[in-house]
Design a protein around this motif. Structure first.
Motif: not given
Lengths: 241, 123
Positions: A104, A176, A179, A181, A186, A190, A194, B98-108
């Motif tokens: 990831l 987070l 949205i 998360v 997570a 994240a 970032a 974008v990076l925060l959202t990508f990593i956060g959503v997929f890791f969750q």
């Protein structure tokens, strides 16, 4: 002879007062942040602004300040090495998930470098700045050494890294949560990816898991950026020449 | 105090090892090799984690100070800020989110799947 001594004495005095001044401002802002419980009152950012303003008022060139405070700047390297401690602490935590974490974070690097580079080339069209902005998600010393290798601009990278860290520490957790998360793991991963050490330092106070996943994320993102960017960035530039 | 000196020595050793490895292998910045050295030394109990925990914890929570001198360098770039400051901030802002959202959503999502397969109790 006496003249030389006076000059040295003055230089030493200037160096000492600049270093001490920087430390004192930082400590004061750090104390204020704790006292007011205001997460936005980031001691690093406020010290930078205050010193930048001060240098402009007394008309001192940045190079002079930077040379005088080389002692503080020299602490960047040991500070990165110190991050080996949280990594050691949390190695067991990620034992079962390290494959998905590495995958990831690598995908994250492959996503964020092209986005930043292409946007910068489209709107600003300065390759130097594009390199700097593509490397802004990693921890400062790594971002700086990569910037040098890829012909970016050090100061812009340094500031971009601070801004990315600052955004993450201020808005990371609220965003987070917004949205949906909400898992500590997570959120940590994240924000570490970032907003590197600055974001992680801020969220480490929330829970042990935030700190653990944040530290892991900083380190693994930095490693994958160091491996990927020297190949990916020159490749992306071939589309803009 | 003893532990503080011990921690400084441990970090110093790893900084040096990092430089040596970086000279031999290249590729990564020396501080990253140093970081990996410290992790390994702690893992194999060559450096005592107990002795370094307080000092290193303190150092990490205050490491923001190290980046002040580099950050002040921005005063040399007022022309750039004047002409492109807003675009730069917006690009940093956008790509960070974008990076925060990508990593956060997929890791969750990944941990959520683990939760079902392993029946682990954590979130």
């Amino acid at each position: 002879m006496i003249d030389m001594l006076t000059i040295d004495y003055n230089a030493a005095l200037t160096t000492t007062s600049l270093v001490v001044g920087t430390l004192v401002f930082y400590v004061l802002f750090a104390k204020l942040q704790v006292k007011l419980k205001a997460i936005w009152l980031n001691p690093m950012l406020f010290t930078i602004i205050l010193i930048a303003a001060f240098l402009m008022i007394i008309d001192m060139p940045f190079v002079e300040y930077f040379e005088a405070t080389s002692l503080i700047n020299g602490l960047v390297e040991p500070a990165v090495v110190a991050l080996g401690y949280p990594l050691y602490q949390h190695l067991n935590t990620i034992k079962h998930q390290w494959k998905s974490i590495v995958l990831l974070l690598t995908l994250g690097v492959l996503l964020v470098i092209p986005i930043s580079l292409i946007l910068t080339m489209c709107f600003i069209a300065l390759p130097e700045i594009a390199v700097s902005l593509s490397l802004k998600s990693v921890t400062t010393p790594i971002g700086i050494s990569l910037t040098e290798a890829l012909n970016g601009n050090n100061s812009v990278t340094a500031f971009a890294i601070i801004l990315a860290g600052f955004f993450g520490s201020l808005f990371g957790v609220p965003w987070l949560n917004f949205i949906n998360v909400t898992s500590a793991k997570a959120q940590g991963l994240a924000i570490g990816a970032a907003s590197h050490a600055l974001g992680t330092a801020t969220i480490s106070k929330i829970s042990y898991e935030h700190a653990a996943y944040g530290s892991i994320s900083i380190i693994l993102s930095a490693v994958s950026t160091a491996i990927i960017s020297p190949i990916l960035i020159p490749f992306l530039f071939t589309y803009f020449s | 105090m003893k532990n503080v000196i011990y921690s400084i020595a441990a970090i110093g050793l790893c900084v040096m090892l990092g430089h040596l490895i970086a000279q031999a292998l290249g590729t990564l910045p020396s501080s990253l090799y140093g970081l990996i050295c410290l992790t390994l030394l702690l893992h194999f109990n060559i450096v005592s984690a107990k002795k370094v925990s307080d000092s290193i914890g303190w150092a990490i929570s205050n490491m923001g100070i190290c980046f002040v001198p580099a950050g002040v360098g921005i005063i040399d770039h007022f022309d750039l800020i004047k002409s492109h400051g807003l675009s730069i901030v917006l690009i940093i802002f956008f790509s960070t989110f974008v990076l925060l959202t990508f990593i956060g959503v997929f890791f969750q999502k990944a941990t959520f799947k683990d939760l079902h397969t392993q029946k682990s109790t954590d979130d």
